[in-house]
Design a protein around this motif. Sequence first.
Motif, PDB file in Angstrom:
ATOM      1  N   VAL A 114      -2.357  -0.917  -0.765  1.00  0.00           N
ATOM      2  CA  VAL A 114      -1.921  -0.565   0.159  1.00  0.00           C
ATOM      3  C   VAL A 114      -0.900   1.313  -0.518  1.00  0.00           C
ATOM      4  CG1 VAL A 114      -0.322  -0.081   1.935  1.00  0.00           C
ATOM      5  CG2 VAL A 114      -1.962  -1.905   1.303  1.00  0.00           C
ATOM      6  N   GLY A 115      -0.498   1.228  -1.673  1.00  0.00           N
ATOM      7  CA  GLY A 115       0.789   2.471  -1.938  1.00  0.00           C
ATOM      8  C   GLY A 115      -0.280   3.535  -2.513  1.00  0.00           C
ATOM      9  N   LEU A 116      -1.284   3.035  -3.196  1.00  0.00           N
ATOM     10  CA  LEU A 116      -2.209   3.633  -3.177  1.00  0.00           C
ATOM     11  C   LEU A 116      -2.645   5.208  -2.508  1.00  0.00           C
ATOM     12  CD1 LEU A 116      -2.960   5.935  -6.331  1.00  0.00           C
ATOM     13  CD2 LEU A 116      -4.635   4.395  -6.454  1.00  0.00           C
ATOM     14  N   ALA A 117      -3.374   3.770  -1.801  1.00  0.00           N
ATOM     15  CA  ALA A 117      -4.056   4.541  -0.659  1.00  0.00           C
ATOM     16  C   ALA A 117      -3.538   5.480   0.377  1.00  0.00           C
ATOM     17  CB  ALA A 117      -5.004   2.751   0.546  1.00  0.00           C
ATOM     18  N   SER A 118      -2.037   4.650   0.745  1.00  0.00           N
ATOM     19  CA  SER A 118      -1.325   5.939   1.527  1.00  0.00           C
ATOM     20  C   SER A 118      -1.052   7.084   0.625  1.00  0.00           C
ATOM     21  CB  SER A 118       0.314   4.919   1.526  1.00  0.00           C
ATOM     22  OG  SER A 118      -0.592   3.709   2.157  1.00  0.00           O
ATOM     23  N   LEU A 119      -0.112   6.791  -0.873  1.00  0.00           N
ATOM     24  CA  LEU A 119      -0.418   8.219  -1.161  1.00  0.00           C
ATOM     25  C   LEU A 119      -1.245   9.305  -1.284  1.00  0.00           C
ATOM     26  CD1 LEU A 119       2.250   9.283  -2.987  1.00  0.00           C
ATOM     27  CD2 LEU A 119       0.352   8.687  -5.217  1.00  0.00           C
ATOM     28  N   LEU A 120      -2.731   8.566  -1.046  1.00  0.00           N
ATOM     29  CA  LEU A 120      -3.689   9.476  -1.181  1.00  0.00           C
ATOM     30  C   LEU A 120      -4.357   9.971   0.493  1.00  0.00           C
ATOM     31  CD1 LEU A 120      -6.060   7.525  -3.203  1.00  0.00           C
ATOM     32  CD2 LEU A 120      -4.767   9.985  -3.690  1.00  0.00           C
ATOM     33  N   LEU A 121      -4.081   9.181   0.919  1.00  0.00           N
ATOM     34  CA  LEU A 121      -4.171   9.599   2.572  1.00  0.00           C
ATOM     35  C   LEU A 121      -3.041  10.461   3.573  1.00  0.00           C
ATOM     36  CD1 LEU A 121      -7.001   6.284   3.045  1.00  0.00           C
ATOM     37  CD2 LEU A 121      -7.387   9.011   2.780  1.00  0.00           C
ATOM     38  N   LEU A 122      -2.187   9.392   3.527  1.00  0.00           N
ATOM     39  CA  LEU A 122      -0.939   9.475   4.446  1.00  0.00           C
ATOM     40  C   LEU A 122      -0.542  11.321   4.001  1.00  0.00           C
ATOM     41  CD1 LEU A 122       0.731   6.838   4.257  1.00  0.00           C
ATOM     42  CD2 LEU A 122      -0.560   7.620   6.322  1.00  0.00           C
ATOM     43  N   LEU A 147       0.156  14.795  14.969  1.00  0.00           N
ATOM     44  CA  LEU A 147       0.375  14.273  13.446  1.00  0.00           C
ATOM     45  C   LEU A 147       1.352  12.706  14.024  1.00  0.00           C
ATOM     46  CD1 LEU A 147       0.871  14.381  10.791  1.00  0.00           C
ATOM     47  CD2 LEU A 147       3.173  15.408  11.056  1.00  0.00           C
ATOM     48  N   PRO A 148       2.020  12.260  14.573  1.00  0.00           N
ATOM     49  CA  PRO A 148       2.074  11.313  14.382  1.00  0.00           C
ATOM     50  C   PRO A 148       1.061   9.985  14.559  1.00  0.00           C
ATOM     51  CG  PRO A 148       3.076  12.050  16.372  1.00  0.00           C
ATOM     52  CD  PRO A 148       2.719  13.029  15.168  1.00  0.00           C
ATOM     53  N   ALA A 149       0.424  10.026  15.332  1.00  0.00           N
ATOM     54  CA  ALA A 149      -0.471   9.440  16.127  1.00  0.00           C
ATOM     55  C   ALA A 149      -1.651   9.504  14.895  1.00  0.00           C
ATOM     56  CB  ALA A 149      -1.536  10.337  17.088  1.00  0.00           C
ATOM     57  N   LEU A 150      -2.223  10.616  13.740  1.00  0.00           N
ATOM     58  CA  LEU A 150      -2.652  10.212  13.124  1.00  0.00           C
ATOM     59  C   LEU A 150      -2.504   9.450  11.806  1.00  0.00           C
ATOM     60  CD1 LEU A 150      -4.565  13.402  13.501  1.00  0.00           C
ATOM     61  CD2 LEU A 150      -6.193  11.735  13.640  1.00  0.00           C
ATOM     62  N   LEU A 151      -1.139   9.917  12.050  1.00  0.00           N
ATOM     63  CA  LEU A 151      -0.449   8.455  10.637  1.00  0.00           C
ATOM     64  C   LEU A 151      -0.552   7.454  10.437  1.00  0.00           C
ATOM     65  CD1 LEU A 151       2.660  11.205   9.736  1.00  0.00           C
ATOM     66  CD2 LEU A 151       0.452  10.774   8.208  1.00  0.00           C
ATOM     67  N   VAL A 152      -0.120   7.343  11.941  1.00  0.00           N
ATOM     68  CA  VAL A 152      -0.311   5.656  12.166  1.00  0.00           C
ATOM     69  C   VAL A 152      -1.535   5.065  12.688  1.00  0.00           C
ATOM     70  CG1 VAL A 152      -0.171   4.070  14.337  1.00  0.00           C
ATOM     71  CG2 VAL A 152       1.525   5.381  14.021  1.00  0.00           C
ATOM     72  N   SER A 153      -2.552   5.864  12.798  1.00  0.00           N
ATOM     73  CA  SER A 153      -4.700   5.654  12.849  1.00  0.00           C
ATOM     74  C   SER A 153      -4.779   5.102  11.221  1.00  0.00           C
ATOM     75  CB  SER A 153      -5.403   6.668  13.320  1.00  0.00           C
ATOM     76  OG  SER A 153      -4.452   6.258  14.926  1.00  0.00           O
ATOM     77  N   THR A 154      -3.818   6.499  10.622  1.00  0.00           N
ATOM     78  CA  THR A 154      -4.996   6.235   9.187  1.00  0.00           C
ATOM     79  C   THR A 154      -3.870   4.705   8.266  1.00  0.00           C
ATOM     80  OG1 THR A 154      -4.914   8.574   8.831  1.00  0.00           O
ATOM     81  CG2 THR A 154      -4.644   7.412   6.543  1.00  0.00           C
ATOM     82  N   PHE A 155      -2.730   4.466   8.665  1.00  0.00           N
ATOM     83  CA  PHE A 155      -1.697   3.055   7.942  1.00  0.00           C
ATOM     84  C   PHE A 155      -2.175   2.511   8.310  1.00  0.00           C
ATOM     85  CE2 PHE A 155       1.330   0.753   7.539  1.00  0.00           C
ATOM     86  CZ  PHE A 155       1.018   0.656   5.503  1.00  0.00           C
ATOM     87  N   LEU A 156      -2.666   2.176   9.883  1.00  0.00           N
ATOM     88  CA  LEU A 156      -3.943   1.287   9.954  1.00  0.00           C
ATOM     89  C   LEU A 156      -4.852   0.527   9.805  1.00  0.00           C
ATOM     90  CD1 LEU A 156      -2.510   1.104  14.028  1.00  0.00           C
ATOM     91  CD2 LEU A 156      -1.737  -0.249  12.149  1.00  0.00           C
ATOM     92  N   GLY A 157      -5.296   1.968   9.682  1.00  0.00           N
ATOM     93  CA  GLY A 157      -7.210   1.486   9.178  1.00  0.00           C
ATOM     94  C   GLY A 157      -7.312   1.602   7.402  1.00  0.00           C
ATOM     95  N   ILE A 158      -5.652   1.435   6.706  1.00  0.00           N
ATOM     96  CA  ILE A 158      -5.926   1.470   5.464  1.00  0.00           C
ATOM     97  C   ILE A 158      -5.623   0.041   5.139  1.00  0.00           C
ATOM     98  CG2 ILE A 158      -3.858   1.972   3.107  1.00  0.00           C
ATOM     99  CD1 ILE A 158      -3.374   3.818   4.258  1.00  0.00           C
ATOM    100  N   PRO A 235      -5.781  -4.206  14.554  1.00  0.00           N
ATOM    101  CA  PRO A 235      -6.594  -3.631  13.415  1.00  0.00           C
ATOM    102  C   PRO A 235      -4.705  -4.226  12.088  1.00  0.00           C
ATOM    103  CG  PRO A 235      -6.215  -1.847  14.509  1.00  0.00           C
ATOM    104  CD  PRO A 235      -6.079  -2.862  15.186  1.00  0.00           C
ATOM    105  N   LEU A 236      -3.745  -4.512  12.402  1.00  0.00           N
ATOM    106  CA  LEU A 236      -2.838  -5.489  12.129  1.00  0.00           C
ATOM    107  C   LEU A 236      -3.593  -6.965  12.110  1.00  0.00           C
ATOM    108  CD1 LEU A 236       0.366  -4.167  13.646  1.00  0.00           C
ATOM    109  CD2 LEU A 236      -0.560  -4.356  11.418  1.00  0.00           C
ATOM    110  N   GLY A 237      -4.210  -7.393  12.823  1.00  0.00           N
ATOM    111  CA  GLY A 237      -4.562  -9.161  12.978  1.00  0.00           C
ATOM    112  C   GLY A 237      -5.811  -9.418  12.478  1.00  0.00           C
ATOM    113  N   VAL A 238      -6.580  -8.204  12.643  1.00  0.00           N
ATOM    114  CA  VAL A 238      -7.959  -8.355  11.298  1.00  0.00           C
ATOM    115  C   VAL A 238      -7.156  -8.148  10.023  1.00  0.00           C
ATOM    116  CG1 VAL A 238      -9.704  -6.845  10.203  1.00  0.00           C
ATOM    117  CG2 VAL A 238      -9.037  -7.223  12.722  1.00  0.00           C
ATOM    118  N   ALA A 239      -6.068  -7.272   9.283  1.00  0.00           N
ATOM    119  CA  ALA A 239      -5.527  -7.539   8.165  1.00  0.00           C
ATOM    120  C   ALA A 239      -5.695  -8.544   7.613  1.00  0.00           C
ATOM    121  CB  ALA A 239      -5.229  -6.422   7.922  1.00  0.00           C
TER     122      ALA A 239
END
Length: 260
Positions: A114-122, A147-158, A235-239
Amino acid sequence: MSLHLPLRPTWVLARVTFESTVRSWRGLGLALLSFLPAVVVAGLYLAGTRGGDLVNDYETLAVRLFLPLVLLLVSLMLAVPLFRDEIDEQSIGYLITRTVGKPAIVLGKYLGYVGLASLLLLPSCLVSYGLAAAGAGSGAGTLSGVLPALLVSTFLGILAYGAFYLFLGLATRRALLVGLVYAFLWEFLIGSLPGSAPDLSVMHYLLTIPRLWVSSGPLASYPSTLTLAQAVGVPLGVACALLLLTLATFWKLPLSPSPE
Protein backbone atom coordinates in the motif's frame (compact mmCIF):
# COMPACT_ATOMS: atom_id res chain seq x y z
CA MET A 1 -6.01 -19.64 14.64
CA SER A 2 -4.32 -16.93 16.71
CA LEU A 3 -4.67 -13.35 15.52
CA HIS A 4 -1.85 -11.99 17.69
CA LEU A 5 -0.40 -9.04 15.77
CA PRO A 6 2.90 -7.62 17.13
CA LEU A 7 3.22 -4.10 15.75
CA ARG A 8 7.00 -3.86 15.49
CA PRO A 9 7.50 -7.00 13.31
CA THR A 10 4.57 -5.91 11.15
CA TRP A 11 6.14 -2.49 10.61
CA VAL A 12 9.59 -3.97 9.95
CA LEU A 13 8.19 -6.39 7.37
CA ALA A 14 6.22 -3.57 5.71
CA ARG A 15 9.40 -1.48 5.46
CA VAL A 16 11.43 -4.38 4.08
CA THR A 17 8.70 -5.12 1.51
CA PHE A 18 8.63 -1.47 0.46
CA GLU A 19 12.40 -1.10 0.19
CA SER A 20 13.05 -4.39 -1.61
CA THR A 21 10.51 -3.55 -4.31
CA VAL A 22 11.85 -0.02 -4.73
CA ARG A 23 15.35 -1.41 -5.34
CA SER A 24 14.17 -3.94 -7.94
CA TRP A 25 13.66 -3.46 -11.68
CA ARG A 26 9.95 -3.78 -11.00
CA GLY A 27 9.89 -0.52 -9.03
CA LEU A 28 11.46 1.49 -11.87
CA GLY A 29 9.23 -0.02 -14.54
CA LEU A 30 6.09 0.59 -12.54
CA ALA A 31 7.14 4.15 -11.79
CA LEU A 32 7.29 4.77 -15.54
CA LEU A 33 3.90 3.11 -16.03
CA SER A 34 2.35 5.09 -13.20
CA PHE A 35 3.25 8.41 -14.79
CA LEU A 36 2.12 7.43 -18.29
CA PRO A 37 -1.08 9.54 -18.04
CA ALA A 38 0.98 12.56 -16.93
CA VAL A 39 3.26 12.09 -19.92
CA VAL A 40 0.25 11.95 -22.24
CA VAL A 41 -1.25 15.12 -20.72
CA ALA A 42 2.11 16.87 -21.08
CA GLY A 43 2.26 15.75 -24.70
CA LEU A 44 -1.20 17.16 -25.36
CA TYR A 45 -0.20 20.45 -23.77
CA LEU A 46 2.97 20.69 -25.84
CA ALA A 47 0.96 19.87 -28.96
CA GLY A 48 -1.16 22.95 -28.35
CA THR A 49 -4.26 21.50 -26.67
CA ARG A 50 -5.62 24.05 -24.20
CA GLY A 51 -8.73 25.06 -22.26
CA GLY A 52 -11.79 22.85 -22.23
CA ASP A 53 -10.32 20.45 -24.79
CA LEU A 54 -7.38 19.69 -22.51
CA VAL A 55 -9.70 19.21 -19.53
CA ASN A 56 -11.88 16.80 -21.52
CA ASP A 57 -8.86 14.84 -22.73
CA TYR A 58 -7.43 14.70 -19.21
CA GLU A 59 -10.69 13.39 -17.71
CA THR A 60 -11.04 10.87 -20.53
CA LEU A 61 -7.53 9.61 -19.76
CA ALA A 62 -8.51 9.21 -16.11
CA VAL A 63 -11.61 7.17 -17.02
CA ARG A 64 -10.13 5.05 -19.80
CA LEU A 65 -6.41 4.80 -19.02
CA PHE A 66 -5.43 5.63 -15.45
CA LEU A 67 -8.09 3.91 -13.36
CA PRO A 68 -8.96 0.86 -15.50
CA LEU A 69 -5.45 0.16 -16.81
CA VAL A 70 -2.59 1.81 -14.91
CA LEU A 71 -4.11 1.30 -11.46
CA LEU A 72 -4.89 -2.36 -12.16
CA LEU A 73 -1.49 -3.18 -13.68
CA VAL A 74 0.53 -1.44 -10.99
CA SER A 75 -1.46 -3.19 -8.26
CA LEU A 76 -1.05 -6.53 -10.04
CA MET A 77 2.70 -6.26 -10.54
CA LEU A 78 3.34 -5.03 -7.00
CA ALA A 79 1.07 -7.34 -5.00
CA VAL A 80 1.26 -10.72 -6.75
CA PRO A 81 5.03 -11.29 -6.26
CA LEU A 82 4.96 -10.56 -2.53
CA PHE A 83 4.02 -14.15 -1.73
CA ARG A 84 4.46 -15.82 -5.13
CA ASP A 85 8.18 -15.07 -5.46
CA GLU A 86 8.97 -16.28 -1.95
CA ILE A 87 7.01 -19.49 -2.46
CA ASP A 88 8.73 -20.20 -5.78
CA GLU A 89 12.18 -19.40 -4.35
CA GLN A 90 11.43 -21.50 -1.23
CA SER A 91 12.27 -18.58 1.04
CA ILE A 92 8.79 -18.35 2.56
CA GLY A 93 9.83 -20.89 5.19
CA TYR A 94 12.24 -18.37 6.69
CA LEU A 95 9.37 -16.05 7.57
CA ILE A 96 7.14 -18.84 8.81
CA THR A 97 9.77 -20.24 11.15
CA ARG A 98 10.53 -16.86 12.72
CA THR A 99 8.67 -15.56 15.74
CA VAL A 100 6.60 -13.27 13.49
CA GLY A 101 2.98 -14.45 13.46
CA LYS A 102 1.20 -15.17 10.21
CA PRO A 103 -1.23 -12.23 10.64
CA ALA A 104 1.78 -9.93 10.98
CA ILE A 105 3.32 -11.40 7.80
CA VAL A 106 0.15 -10.87 5.76
CA LEU A 107 -0.48 -7.37 7.08
CA GLY A 108 3.18 -6.36 6.86
CA LYS A 109 3.42 -7.32 3.20
CA TYR A 110 0.10 -5.65 2.46
CA LEU A 111 1.09 -2.39 4.18
CA GLY A 112 4.41 -2.37 2.33
CA TYR A 113 2.50 -2.75 -0.93
CA VAL A 114 0.00 0.00 0.00
CA GLY A 115 2.83 2.40 0.84
CA LEU A 116 4.67 1.86 -2.43
CA ALA A 117 1.54 1.80 -4.61
CA SER A 118 0.42 5.06 -3.02
CA LEU A 119 3.86 6.60 -3.61
CA LEU A 120 3.65 5.67 -7.29
CA LEU A 121 0.01 6.36 -8.13
CA LEU A 122 -1.07 9.32 -5.97
CA PRO A 123 1.72 11.65 -7.15
CA SER A 124 0.82 10.66 -10.70
CA CYS A 125 -2.70 11.94 -10.02
CA LEU A 126 -1.29 15.20 -8.67
CA VAL A 127 1.09 15.75 -11.59
CA SER A 128 -1.54 14.97 -14.24
CA TYR A 129 -4.03 17.28 -12.55
CA GLY A 130 -1.44 20.06 -12.23
CA LEU A 131 -0.62 19.87 -15.93
CA ALA A 132 -4.31 19.90 -16.90
CA ALA A 133 -5.06 22.81 -14.57
CA ALA A 134 -2.09 24.77 -15.88
CA GLY A 135 -3.30 24.44 -19.45
CA ALA A 136 -7.01 24.78 -18.76
CA GLY A 137 -7.05 28.58 -18.60
CA SER A 138 -10.64 29.79 -18.31
CA GLY A 139 -11.80 26.15 -18.30
CA ALA A 140 -10.11 25.42 -14.98
CA GLY A 141 -13.43 25.86 -13.17
CA THR A 142 -14.70 22.62 -14.67
CA LEU A 143 -11.98 20.77 -12.72
CA SER A 144 -13.72 21.46 -9.41
CA GLY A 145 -13.82 18.26 -7.35
CA VAL A 146 -11.76 16.26 -9.84
CA LEU A 147 -8.54 15.98 -7.84
CA PRO A 148 -10.00 14.82 -4.48
CA ALA A 149 -12.33 12.41 -6.28
CA LEU A 150 -9.49 10.80 -8.23
CA LEU A 151 -7.24 10.62 -5.17
CA VAL A 152 -9.96 8.86 -3.16
CA SER A 153 -10.80 6.48 -6.03
CA THR A 154 -7.15 5.67 -6.59
CA PHE A 155 -6.45 4.95 -2.93
CA LEU A 156 -9.54 2.75 -2.60
CA GLY A 157 -8.46 0.90 -5.74
CA ILE A 158 -4.99 0.39 -4.26
CA LEU A 159 -6.57 -1.16 -1.16
CA ALA A 160 -9.09 -3.40 -2.93
CA TYR A 161 -7.02 -4.59 -5.89
CA GLY A 162 -3.92 -5.05 -3.77
CA ALA A 163 -5.76 -7.35 -1.36
CA PHE A 164 -7.11 -9.37 -4.29
CA TYR A 165 -3.75 -9.73 -6.01
CA LEU A 166 -1.99 -10.53 -2.75
CA PHE A 167 -4.44 -13.39 -2.32
CA LEU A 168 -3.90 -14.57 -5.91
CA GLY A 169 -0.14 -14.62 -5.43
CA LEU A 170 -0.58 -16.91 -2.46
CA ALA A 171 -3.33 -19.14 -3.84
CA THR A 172 -2.23 -19.92 -7.40
CA ARG A 173 0.99 -20.40 -9.34
CA ARG A 174 -0.59 -18.64 -12.33
CA ALA A 175 -1.46 -15.52 -10.38
CA LEU A 176 -0.19 -13.07 -13.01
CA LEU A 177 -2.21 -14.74 -15.77
CA VAL A 178 -5.34 -14.96 -13.63
CA GLY A 179 -4.86 -11.35 -12.56
CA LEU A 180 -4.56 -10.16 -16.16
CA VAL A 181 -7.66 -12.11 -17.17
CA TYR A 182 -9.54 -10.58 -14.26
CA ALA A 183 -8.36 -7.07 -15.11
CA PHE A 184 -8.98 -7.10 -18.83
CA LEU A 185 -12.01 -9.38 -19.07
CA TRP A 186 -13.93 -9.22 -15.81
CA GLU A 187 -13.51 -5.54 -14.96
CA PHE A 188 -14.06 -4.34 -18.53
CA LEU A 189 -16.73 -6.88 -19.52
CA ILE A 190 -18.87 -6.64 -16.40
CA GLY A 191 -18.55 -2.87 -16.30
CA SER A 192 -19.93 -2.53 -19.83
CA LEU A 193 -23.01 -4.70 -19.30
CA PRO A 194 -26.42 -3.11 -18.63
CA GLY A 195 -28.47 -3.32 -15.46
CA SER A 196 -26.96 -4.25 -12.12
CA ALA A 197 -24.10 -6.33 -13.59
CA PRO A 198 -21.50 -3.55 -13.10
CA ASP A 199 -22.12 -3.77 -9.34
CA LEU A 200 -19.95 -6.93 -9.44
CA SER A 201 -16.95 -4.87 -10.60
CA VAL A 202 -14.79 -2.90 -8.16
CA MET A 203 -14.05 -0.41 -10.93
CA HIS A 204 -17.74 0.51 -11.07
CA TYR A 205 -17.51 1.83 -7.50
CA LEU A 206 -14.25 3.66 -8.14
CA LEU A 207 -15.64 5.44 -11.22
CA THR A 208 -18.80 6.37 -9.33
CA ILE A 209 -16.92 8.57 -6.84
CA PRO A 210 -15.84 11.20 -9.43
CA ARG A 211 -19.35 11.16 -10.86
CA LEU A 212 -20.70 12.23 -7.48
CA TRP A 213 -18.14 15.01 -6.98
CA VAL A 214 -17.70 16.41 -10.49
CA SER A 215 -20.43 18.49 -12.15
CA SER A 216 -19.52 18.13 -15.85
CA GLY A 217 -17.26 16.36 -18.31
CA PRO A 218 -16.36 12.69 -18.90
CA LEU A 219 -15.98 11.95 -15.17
CA ALA A 220 -19.48 13.27 -14.42
CA SER A 221 -21.08 11.33 -17.27
CA TYR A 222 -20.29 7.86 -15.93
CA PRO A 223 -23.62 5.99 -15.52
CA SER A 224 -24.20 4.97 -11.91
CA THR A 225 -26.99 5.11 -9.32
CA LEU A 226 -24.77 4.29 -6.34
CA THR A 227 -24.50 6.51 -3.31
CA LEU A 228 -21.19 7.83 -1.99
CA ALA A 229 -21.42 5.50 1.02
CA GLN A 230 -21.78 2.51 -1.33
CA ALA A 231 -19.00 3.69 -3.64
CA VAL A 232 -16.57 4.04 -0.73
CA GLY A 233 -17.80 1.22 1.49
CA VAL A 234 -17.75 -1.64 -1.02
CA PRO A 235 -14.04 -1.34 -2.01
CA LEU A 236 -13.13 -1.07 1.68
CA GLY A 237 -15.24 -4.13 2.46
CA VAL A 238 -13.69 -6.06 -0.42
CA ALA A 239 -10.20 -5.22 0.83
CA CYS A 240 -10.98 -6.37 4.39
CA ALA A 241 -12.69 -9.58 3.24
CA LEU A 242 -9.82 -10.50 0.92
CA LEU A 243 -7.21 -9.84 3.59
CA LEU A 244 -9.04 -12.24 5.90
CA LEU A 245 -9.24 -14.78 3.07
CA THR A 246 -5.52 -14.35 2.43
CA LEU A 247 -4.76 -14.97 6.11
CA ALA A 248 -6.96 -18.08 6.17
CA THR A 249 -5.27 -19.37 3.00
CA PHE A 250 -1.81 -18.62 4.37
CA TRP A 251 -2.69 -20.53 7.49
CA LYS A 252 -3.95 -23.68 5.76
CA LEU A 253 -2.40 -23.89 2.30
CA PRO A 254 0.67 -26.11 1.72
CA LEU A 255 3.26 -23.65 0.45
CA SER A 256 5.18 -25.58 -2.20
CA PRO A 257 7.29 -24.00 -4.96
CA SER A 258 6.34 -24.05 -8.62
CA PRO A 259 7.76 -26.96 -10.60
CA GLU A 260 10.81 -26.32 -12.75
